[in-house]
Write an enzyme that holds these catalytic residues in place. Sequence first.
Site, PDB file in Angstrom:
ATOM      1  N   HIS A 146       2.135   3.297  -8.864  1.00 48.74           N
ATOM      2  CA  HIS A 146       2.020   1.864  -9.179  1.00 48.74           C
ATOM      3  C   HIS A 146       3.189   1.398 -10.060  1.00 48.74           C
ATOM      4  O   HIS A 146       3.710   0.305  -9.889  1.00 48.74           O
ATOM      5  CB  HIS A 146       0.698   1.572  -9.897  1.00 48.74           C
ATOM      6  CG  HIS A 146      -0.510   1.852  -9.046  1.00 48.74           C
ATOM      7  ND1 HIS A 146      -0.617   1.441  -7.740  1.00 48.74           N
ATOM      8  CD2 HIS A 146      -1.663   2.517  -9.319  1.00 48.74           C
ATOM      9  CE1 HIS A 146      -1.786   1.830  -7.243  1.00 48.74           C
ATOM     10  NE2 HIS A 146      -2.425   2.501  -8.174  1.00 48.74           N
TER      11      HIS A 146
ATOM     12  N   ASP B 144       0.825  -1.214   0.000  1.00 52.71           N
ATOM     13  CA  ASP B 144       0.000   0.000   0.000  1.00 52.71           C
ATOM     14  C   ASP B 144       0.860   1.267   0.000  1.00 52.71           C
ATOM     15  O   ASP B 144       2.013   1.249   0.435  1.00 52.71           O
ATOM     16  CB  ASP B 144      -0.898  -0.029   1.248  1.00 52.71           C
ATOM     17  CG  ASP B 144      -2.063   0.935   1.118  1.00 52.71           C
ATOM     18  OD1 ASP B 144      -2.390   1.330  -0.019  1.00 52.71           O
ATOM     19  OD2 ASP B 144      -2.640   1.306   2.146  1.00 52.71           O
TER      20      ASP B 144
ATOM     21  N   LEU C 194      10.587 -21.020  -4.107  1.00 56.15           N
ATOM     22  CA  LEU C 194       9.607 -20.133  -3.471  1.00 56.15           C
ATOM     23  C   LEU C 194       8.230 -20.260  -4.129  1.00 56.15           C
ATOM     24  O   LEU C 194       8.119 -20.279  -5.359  1.00 56.15           O
ATOM     25  CB  LEU C 194      10.104 -18.682  -3.607  1.00 56.15           C
ATOM     26  CG  LEU C 194       9.172 -17.599  -3.074  1.00 56.15           C
ATOM     27  CD1 LEU C 194       9.198 -17.578  -1.548  1.00 56.15           C
ATOM     28  CD2 LEU C 194       9.554 -16.234  -3.642  1.00 56.15           C
TER      29      LEU C 194
HETATM   30  C1  FPP Z   1      -2.246   0.137  -3.075  1.00 56.31           C
HETATM   31  O1  FPP Z   1      -1.755   1.430  -3.227  1.00 56.31           O
HETATM   32  C2  FPP Z   1      -1.725  -0.703  -4.107  1.00 56.31           C
HETATM   33  C3  FPP Z   1      -2.463  -1.288  -5.061  1.00 56.31           C
HETATM   34  C4  FPP Z   1      -3.916  -1.117  -5.166  1.00 56.31           C
HETATM   35  C5  FPP Z   1      -1.842  -2.102  -6.085  1.00 56.31           C
HETATM   36  C6  FPP Z   1      -0.513  -2.705  -5.782  1.00 56.31           C
HETATM   37  C7  FPP Z   1       0.151  -2.879  -7.040  1.00 56.31           C
HETATM   38  C8  FPP Z   1       1.456  -2.757  -7.280  1.00 56.31           C
HETATM   39  C9  FPP Z   1       2.482  -2.626  -6.244  1.00 56.31           C
HETATM   40  C10 FPP Z   1       1.923  -2.777  -8.662  1.00 56.31           C
HETATM   41  C11 FPP Z   1       1.445  -3.976  -9.405  1.00 56.31           C
HETATM   42  C12 FPP Z   1       2.548  -4.866  -9.589  1.00 56.31           C
HETATM   43  C13 FPP Z   1       2.447  -6.043 -10.160  1.00 56.31           C
HETATM   44  C14 FPP Z   1       3.673  -6.769 -10.424  1.00 56.31           C
HETATM   45  C15 FPP Z   1       1.158  -6.645 -10.529  1.00 56.31           C
HETATM   46  P1  FPP Z   1      -2.796   2.644  -3.261  1.00 56.31           P
HETATM   47  O2  FPP Z   1      -2.999   3.058  -4.656  1.00 56.31           O
HETATM   48  O3  FPP Z   1      -4.050   2.246  -2.552  1.00 56.31           O
HETATM   49  O4  FPP Z   1      -2.030   3.716  -2.476  1.00 56.31           O
HETATM   50  P2  FPP Z   1      -2.672   4.847  -1.561  1.00 56.31           P
HETATM   51  O5  FPP Z   1      -3.159   4.136  -0.323  1.00 56.31           O
HETATM   52  O6  FPP Z   1      -1.529   5.731  -1.292  1.00 56.31           O
HETATM   53  O7  FPP Z   1      -3.775   5.484  -2.320  1.00 56.31           O
END
Ligand code: FPP
Length: 258
Positions: free
Chosen positions: A33, A16, A127
């Site tokens: 992202h 997150d 893994l």
């Molecule tokens: C939360 O951050 C994260 C996600 C919803 C997606 C996580 C995805 C990645 C790390 C990239 C994808 C990678 C692969 C390899 C599939 P948020 O957008 O909710 O952050 P915020 O809480 O700051 O709004």
Amino acid sequence: MLMGTNNIRHVAIIMDGNGRWAQGRGHVRIWGHVRGSSVVSSIVEEAQANNLEALTLYAFSTENWSRPFSEVKVLFRLLKKFLLKERKKILQNKIRFKVIGDTADLPEETKCLIDSLTQETSNFKGLKLTFAFGYGGRSEILHSVNKFITDNPGVKLGEKDLWQNLFAPELPEVDLLIRTGGDQRVSNFLLWQIAYAELFFTKTQWPEFKREEFCQILDFVSNRERRFGATTSYSCLNETKVLAEKNRQIIHDHLGTI
Ligand code: FPP
């Protein structure tokens, strides 16, 4: 990683803080992202280096469908990019790859990439790398229950049955759940599997999460005492289950004397 009294086999991570990280730097959320996806492979490497049995990453939740189309599209693209870019390394390192969740609405090409990598790596002993994509813990539990009652009408569902009908029944219990980004909640992630997990929340936003911090968390948690409901330290839930059953029997046999 120092091996303490606790054997960490399965780590799950809620990645997150991508959006806030980008916005805090004057960029659009999706940039977070993009940067966040590049962190994934270093954490996978570190999981291997620490001999973890399983690493499960929350990449897209059922609730994430409510995000703007442009953001969902980027997350889909990043998954595809990861599969294309990391494929060779996954095969070389004998990583067993799997995706859990509802991937029905992913583009056909991405679904094919997932299927082929899942098949090719299914017998690998390295893994167990699992991406939770289109995933929700409650719907996984519902899926498991419904599958069991359809296959076994009239039979009472037990804990083992529920485990066996989860999306990835071969994965061990989650020992450690890490959430980056500063929020302290579990957000519908692996609800059944985290029942006895250690929880670790870090303020570090995912794009800034480095392998050093990951190792520090593993060291810190491996030295925490895990009691699984008992009064002293145990290495796994099954140990205390055996002891609890023995004690119940002893107490049952002595009920008259209590
Ligand atoms: C939360 O951050 C994260 C996600 C919803 C997606 C996580 C995805 C990645 C790390 C990239 C994808 C990678 C692969 C390899 C599939 P948020 O957008 O909710 O952050 P915020 O809480 O700051 O709004």
